[in-house]
Design an enzyme around this catalytic site. Structure first.
Site, short mmCIF file in Angstrom:
data_model
loop_
_atom_site.label_atom_id
_atom_site.label_comp_id
_atom_site.label_asym_id
_atom_site.label_seq_id
_atom_site.Cartn_x
_atom_site.Cartn_y
_atom_site.Cartn_z
N GLU A 199 0.82 -1.22 0.00
CA GLU A 199 0.00 0.00 0.00
C GLU A 199 0.85 1.28 0.00
O GLU A 199 0.31 2.37 -0.19
CB GLU A 199 -0.95 0.03 1.21
N ALA A 233 8.94 -3.13 5.56
CA ALA A 233 9.80 -4.32 5.69
C ALA A 233 9.09 -5.49 5.03
O ALA A 233 7.98 -5.85 5.42
CB ALA A 233 10.06 -4.61 7.16
N ILE A 289 9.66 -9.39 4.28
CA ILE A 289 10.54 -10.50 4.68
C ILE A 289 10.12 -11.76 3.92
O ILE A 289 8.94 -12.11 3.89
CB ILE A 289 10.48 -10.68 6.22
N THR A 332 6.94 -17.94 1.14
CA THR A 332 5.90 -17.82 0.12
C THR A 332 6.35 -16.89 -1.00
O THR A 332 7.20 -16.01 -0.78
CB THR A 332 4.59 -17.24 0.71
N HIS A 364 4.71 -14.62 -2.10
CA HIS A 364 4.10 -13.33 -1.80
C HIS A 364 5.17 -12.24 -1.76
O HIS A 364 4.96 -11.12 -2.19
CB HIS A 364 3.41 -13.43 -0.43
N PHE A 417 12.69 5.19 -1.37
CA PHE A 417 12.43 3.77 -1.12
C PHE A 417 13.19 3.32 0.13
O PHE A 417 14.36 2.96 0.05
CB PHE A 417 12.88 2.98 -2.36
N1 INI Z 1 3.54 -6.68 3.71
C1 INI Z 1 4.71 -6.21 4.16
O1 INI Z 1 4.86 -4.99 4.34
N2 INI Z 1 5.74 -7.06 4.40
C2 INI Z 1 5.62 -8.40 4.19
O2 INI Z 1 6.60 -9.15 4.46
C3 INI Z 1 4.39 -8.91 3.70
N3 INI Z 1 4.25 -10.33 3.47
O3 INI Z 1 5.23 -11.07 3.56
O4 INI Z 1 3.15 -10.80 3.17
C4 INI Z 1 3.33 -8.00 3.47
N4 INI Z 1 2.14 -8.41 3.00
C5 INI Z 1 0.96 -7.57 3.05
C6 INI Z 1 0.83 -6.66 1.86
O5 INI Z 1 1.78 -5.62 1.89
C7 INI Z 1 -0.56 -6.00 1.80
O6 INI Z 1 -0.74 -5.18 2.92
C8 INI Z 1 -1.72 -6.98 1.73
O7 INI Z 1 -1.52 -7.92 0.69
C9 INI Z 1 -3.05 -6.24 1.47
O8 INI Z 1 -3.03 -5.57 0.22
#
Ligand code: INI
Length: 171
Positions: free
Chosen positions: A65, A87, A89, A93, A95, A120
């Site tokens: 976001e 952050a 990490i 996954t 993701h 950034f």
């Molecule tokens: N968001 C992070 O800021 N760091 C992460 O490590 C992370 N992981 O690993 O999932 C993460 N996921 C949430 C993502 O940024 C969104 O807030 C979410 O998908 C809703 O849009």
């Protein structure tokens, strides 16, 4: 890969800030880490600002976001720089790849679209220990580094603006 000390921005080359408006957008995901990045950024601005630096903090859910908030702020205007802190990490996954790449790309897009420095300050690490080391631990504080980068960019943009002005003609 670790960041070499020589690759860190050198604060002594940057003139102290006077009267700048800086927005810090910080994500809550991994808040234990991002809170430290925020402290690092705020400490740095306090130490290096000669004059009044107006700092506003905005929180968002995750790193994904960050660009959305940065873009909104840049559209509204009035900011000399926008610092994004987060952050991501890796864990186990895929993701990680989506979140980190979209954060990086979106932040750059916001900067290019609006012509305002958008920094950034997002950690992208394999594990939590690596993140802690870069959030006020043995390898510094990426929030602090992001604030230095913001100051450098504000100073550079000011210089570019001054250069653009046509010289006054002699009578
Ligand atoms: N968001 C992070 O800021 N760091 C992460 O490590 C992370 N992981 O690993 O999932 C993460 N996921 C949430 C993502 O940024 C969104 O807030 C979410 O998908 C809703 O849009």
């Amino acid at each position: 890969m670790t960041t070499k000390i020589s690759e860190r921005p050198d604060p002594s080359t940057i003139p102290p800030l006077r009267h700048a408006r800086i927005a810090i957008v910080v994500s809550r995901f991994h808040a234990a880490i991002t809170d430290k990045l925020l402290s690092g950024a705020k400490d740095c601005l306090k130490q290096h600002g000669a004059g009044k630096i107006d700092v506003s903090v905005f929180r968002c859910p995750g790193a994904f976001e960050l660009p959305q908030v940065a873009n909104k702020l840049a559209t509204a205007g009035g900011w000399d720089a926008i610092i994004c802190l987060g952050a991501v990490i890796r864990g186990e996954t895929p993701h990680f790849e989506y979140v980190s790449s979209q954060a990086a790309e979106g932040i750059q897009q916001a900067a290019l679209r609006h012509g305002v420095p958008v920094i950034f300050g997002v950690l992208t690490t394999d594990n939590e220990l690596q993140a802690q080391e870069r959030a006020g631990g043995r390898l510094g504080n990426k929030g602090w580094d992001a604030a230095i980068a913001a100051m450098e960019m504000i100073s550079l943009f000011n210089a570019l603006r001054r250069k653009r002005r046509p010289r006054a003609r002699k009578p």
